[in-house]
Design a protein around this motif. Structure first.
Motif, mmCIF file in Angstrom:
data_model
loop_
_atom_site.group_PDB
_atom_site.id
_atom_site.type_symbol
_atom_site.label_atom_id
_atom_site.label_comp_id
_atom_site.label_asym_id
_atom_site.label_seq_id
_atom_site.Cartn_x
_atom_site.Cartn_y
_atom_site.Cartn_z
ATOM 1 N N GLU A 41 10.634 2.679 -5.194
ATOM 2 C CA GLU A 41 9.749 2.477 -6.188
ATOM 3 C C GLU A 41 9.308 1.067 -5.960
ATOM 4 O OE1 GLU A 41 9.603 2.213 -11.204
ATOM 5 O OE2 GLU A 41 11.472 3.698 -9.975
ATOM 6 N N ILE A 42 8.121 0.791 -5.423
ATOM 7 C CA ILE A 42 7.426 -0.313 -5.161
ATOM 8 C C ILE A 42 6.140 -0.689 -5.521
ATOM 9 C CG2 ILE A 42 6.754 -1.804 -2.853
ATOM 10 C CD1 ILE A 42 9.879 -1.397 -2.832
ATOM 11 N N LYS A 43 5.705 -1.683 -6.240
ATOM 12 C CA LYS A 43 4.407 -1.940 -6.264
ATOM 13 C C LYS A 43 4.073 -3.138 -5.439
ATOM 14 C CE LYS A 43 4.575 -1.317 -11.218
ATOM 15 N NZ LYS A 43 4.297 -1.891 -12.705
ATOM 16 N N ILE A 44 2.758 -2.951 -4.918
ATOM 17 C CA ILE A 44 2.261 -4.008 -3.536
ATOM 18 C C ILE A 44 0.901 -4.313 -4.211
ATOM 19 C CG2 ILE A 44 1.688 -4.318 -1.207
ATOM 20 C CD1 ILE A 44 3.720 -1.761 -0.893
ATOM 21 N N ASN A 45 0.728 -5.474 -4.217
ATOM 22 C CA ASN A 45 -0.651 -6.361 -4.374
ATOM 23 C C ASN A 45 -1.578 -5.735 -3.606
ATOM 24 O OD1 ASN A 45 -2.720 -7.627 -5.973
ATOM 25 N ND2 ASN A 45 -2.274 -9.500 -4.630
ATOM 26 N N ASN A 46 -1.399 -6.256 -2.086
ATOM 27 C CA ASN A 46 -2.404 -6.241 -0.738
ATOM 28 C C ASN A 46 -1.452 -5.398 0.203
ATOM 29 O OD1 ASN A 46 -5.013 -6.391 0.286
ATOM 30 N ND2 ASN A 46 -3.794 -8.165 1.348
ATOM 31 N N ILE A 47 -2.402 -4.634 1.048
ATOM 32 C CA ILE A 47 -1.697 -4.186 2.261
ATOM 33 C C ILE A 47 -2.874 -4.536 3.336
ATOM 34 C CG2 ILE A 47 -0.839 -2.346 3.825
ATOM 35 C CD1 ILE A 47 0.492 -1.212 1.326
ATOM 36 N N ASP A 48 -3.029 -5.057 4.503
ATOM 37 C CA ASP A 48 -3.686 -5.220 5.357
ATOM 38 C C ASP A 48 -3.095 -4.791 6.836
ATOM 39 O OD1 ASP A 48 -5.832 -5.723 6.876
ATOM 40 O OD2 ASP A 48 -6.046 -7.846 5.951
ATOM 41 N N ILE A 49 -3.642 -3.671 7.254
ATOM 42 C CA ILE A 49 -3.096 -3.293 8.732
ATOM 43 C C ILE A 49 -4.101 -3.107 9.802
ATOM 44 C CG2 ILE A 49 -1.991 -1.544 10.021
ATOM 45 C CD1 ILE A 49 -0.280 -1.065 7.391
ATOM 46 N N SER A 50 -4.134 -3.757 10.787
ATOM 47 C CA SER A 50 -4.927 -3.512 11.832
ATOM 48 C C SER A 50 -4.286 -3.263 13.153
ATOM 49 C CB SER A 50 -5.719 -4.858 12.273
ATOM 50 O OG SER A 50 -6.590 -4.467 13.197
ATOM 51 N N LYS A 51 -4.527 -1.841 13.575
ATOM 52 C CA LYS A 51 -4.058 -1.298 15.096
ATOM 53 C C LYS A 51 -2.482 -0.809 15.067
ATOM 54 C CE LYS A 51 -4.297 -1.675 19.760
ATOM 55 N NZ LYS A 51 -4.254 -2.508 21.089
ATOM 56 N N ALA A 52 -2.298 0.287 14.643
ATOM 57 C CA ALA A 52 -1.258 1.286 14.628
ATOM 58 C C ALA A 52 -1.299 2.155 15.832
ATOM 59 C CB ALA A 52 -0.931 1.797 13.539
ATOM 60 N N GLY A 53 -0.180 2.494 16.376
ATOM 61 C CA GLY A 53 -0.393 3.530 17.605
ATOM 62 C C GLY A 53 0.135 4.891 17.003
ATOM 63 N N LYS A 61 8.872 10.234 -0.698
ATOM 64 C CA LYS A 61 9.847 10.532 -1.788
ATOM 65 C C LYS A 61 10.104 9.308 -2.482
ATOM 66 C CE LYS A 61 12.432 13.854 1.196
ATOM 67 N NZ LYS A 61 13.732 14.085 1.625
ATOM 68 N N GLY A 62 8.948 8.724 -3.043
ATOM 69 C CA GLY A 62 9.055 7.627 -4.143
ATOM 70 C C GLY A 62 7.853 7.500 -5.101
ATOM 71 N N ILE A 63 7.948 6.225 -5.793
ATOM 72 C CA ILE A 63 6.687 6.150 -6.724
ATOM 73 C C ILE A 63 6.073 4.696 -6.134
ATOM 74 C CG2 ILE A 63 6.298 5.622 -9.068
ATOM 75 C CD1 ILE A 63 8.759 7.134 -9.892
ATOM 76 N N TYR A 64 4.769 4.781 -5.795
ATOM 77 C CA TYR A 64 4.335 3.639 -5.337
ATOM 78 C C TYR A 64 2.891 3.471 -6.032
ATOM 79 C CZ TYR A 64 7.504 5.026 -1.561
ATOM 80 O OH TYR A 64 8.552 5.721 -1.221
ATOM 81 N N GLU A 65 2.709 2.043 -6.303
ATOM 82 C CA GLU A 65 1.716 1.527 -6.847
ATOM 83 C C GLU A 65 1.093 0.244 -6.050
ATOM 84 O OE1 GLU A 65 0.206 -0.860 -11.095
ATOM 85 O OE2 GLU A 65 1.743 0.558 -11.159
ATOM 86 N N ILE A 66 -0.299 0.627 -5.569
ATOM 87 C CA ILE A 66 -0.704 -0.496 -4.615
ATOM 88 C C ILE A 66 -2.181 -0.813 -5.023
ATOM 89 C CG2 ILE A 66 -1.407 -0.918 -2.205
ATOM 90 C CD1 ILE A 66 0.548 1.348 -1.471
ATOM 91 N N ASP A 67 -2.616 -2.070 -5.245
ATOM 92 C CA ASP A 67 -3.849 -2.413 -5.586
ATOM 93 C C ASP A 67 -4.869 -2.322 -4.515
ATOM 94 O OD1 ASP A 67 -5.809 -3.345 -7.618
ATOM 95 O OD2 ASP A 67 -5.549 -5.256 -6.125
ATOM 96 N N THR A 68 -4.724 -3.230 -3.345
ATOM 97 C CA THR A 68 -5.566 -2.964 -2.422
ATOM 98 C C THR A 68 -4.983 -2.392 -1.011
ATOM 99 O OG1 THR A 68 -6.710 -4.672 -3.365
ATOM 100 C CG2 THR A 68 -7.399 -4.292 -1.220
ATOM 101 N N ILE A 69 -5.517 -1.698 -0.238
ATOM 102 C CA ILE A 69 -5.352 -1.292 1.027
ATOM 103 C C ILE A 69 -6.412 -1.430 1.979
ATOM 104 C CG2 ILE A 69 -4.462 0.497 2.739
ATOM 105 C CD1 ILE A 69 -2.905 1.730 0.235
ATOM 106 N N GLU A 70 -6.570 -2.208 3.172
ATOM 107 C CA GLU A 70 -7.412 -1.996 4.160
ATOM 108 C C GLU A 70 -6.690 -1.730 5.646
ATOM 109 O OE1 GLU A 70 -10.084 -5.434 4.404
ATOM 110 O OE2 GLU A 70 -9.775 -5.960 2.409
ATOM 111 N N ALA A 71 -6.934 -0.992 5.994
ATOM 112 C CA ALA A 71 -6.510 -0.313 7.321
ATOM 113 C C ALA A 71 -7.417 0.096 8.546
ATOM 114 C CB ALA A 71 -5.450 0.894 7.079
#
Length: 158
Positions: A41-53, A61-71
């Motif tokens: 059960e996680i809250k995240i403000n910002n996720i920024d991901i570049s290049k994943a194989g 299996k959870g509860i997730y709240e995320i403000d901004t995602i850039e991938a």
């Protein structure tokens, strides 16, 4: 704040059975999955991901709240959500993926703003595992330059 670069692990960052808040996650150049969160059960403000194989983000299996995602440059999925997850996302920007967003296996996802570019599929909603069922997505604003796939029984509300 968490920052990971040039990971050769199965998951560059794997969070399991956790509860809390993270301000930011930045992952660059992950050989396999970039971010994998399970049973949490996680809250995240910002996720920024570049290049994943493989997948840039995998939530299960959870509860997730995320403000901004850039991938971007995710070889398989930009975001994969499954196994009875409940997810609230505000702003999602996914570029250059095979499938930008996959929602599966009894998951419920709410998104305020979704933008995808250069993906084979913008959105897939379906049942993958036999022990689960269809999923539901509620998306207020969507900009997509590719295909949607919504399996019979799953729901997309716009």
């Amino acid at each position: 704040r968490i920052k990971v670069n040039n990971s050769f692990c199965e998951d560059a960052l794997n969070i399991i059975s956790s509860k809390g808040y993270l301000d930011s996650i930045e992952i660059t150049n992950s050989y396999f999955d970039a971010l994998d969160i399970d049973y949490s059960e996680i809250k995240i403000n910002n996720i920024d991901i570049s290049k994943a194989g493989n997948d840039c983000i995998d939530l299960s299996k959870g509860i997730y709240e995320i403000d901004t995602i850039e991938a971007e440059n995710c070889f398989d999925k930009g975001i994969s959500i499954g196994e009875n997850s409940n997810v609230d996302l505000n702003i999602v920007d996914l570029n250059n993926t095979k499938t930008a967003l996959a929602i599966k296996d009894f998951s419920i996802v709410k998104i305020n703003n979704l933008k995808t570019l250069n993906s084979e599929y913008c959105l897939k909603i379906y049942q993958k595992k036999q022990e689960f069922g269809p999923s539901k997505a509620i998306i207020k604003n969507i900009f997509c330059d590719s295909e949607f796939y919504v399996e019979n029984g799953s729901i997309l509300e716009q």
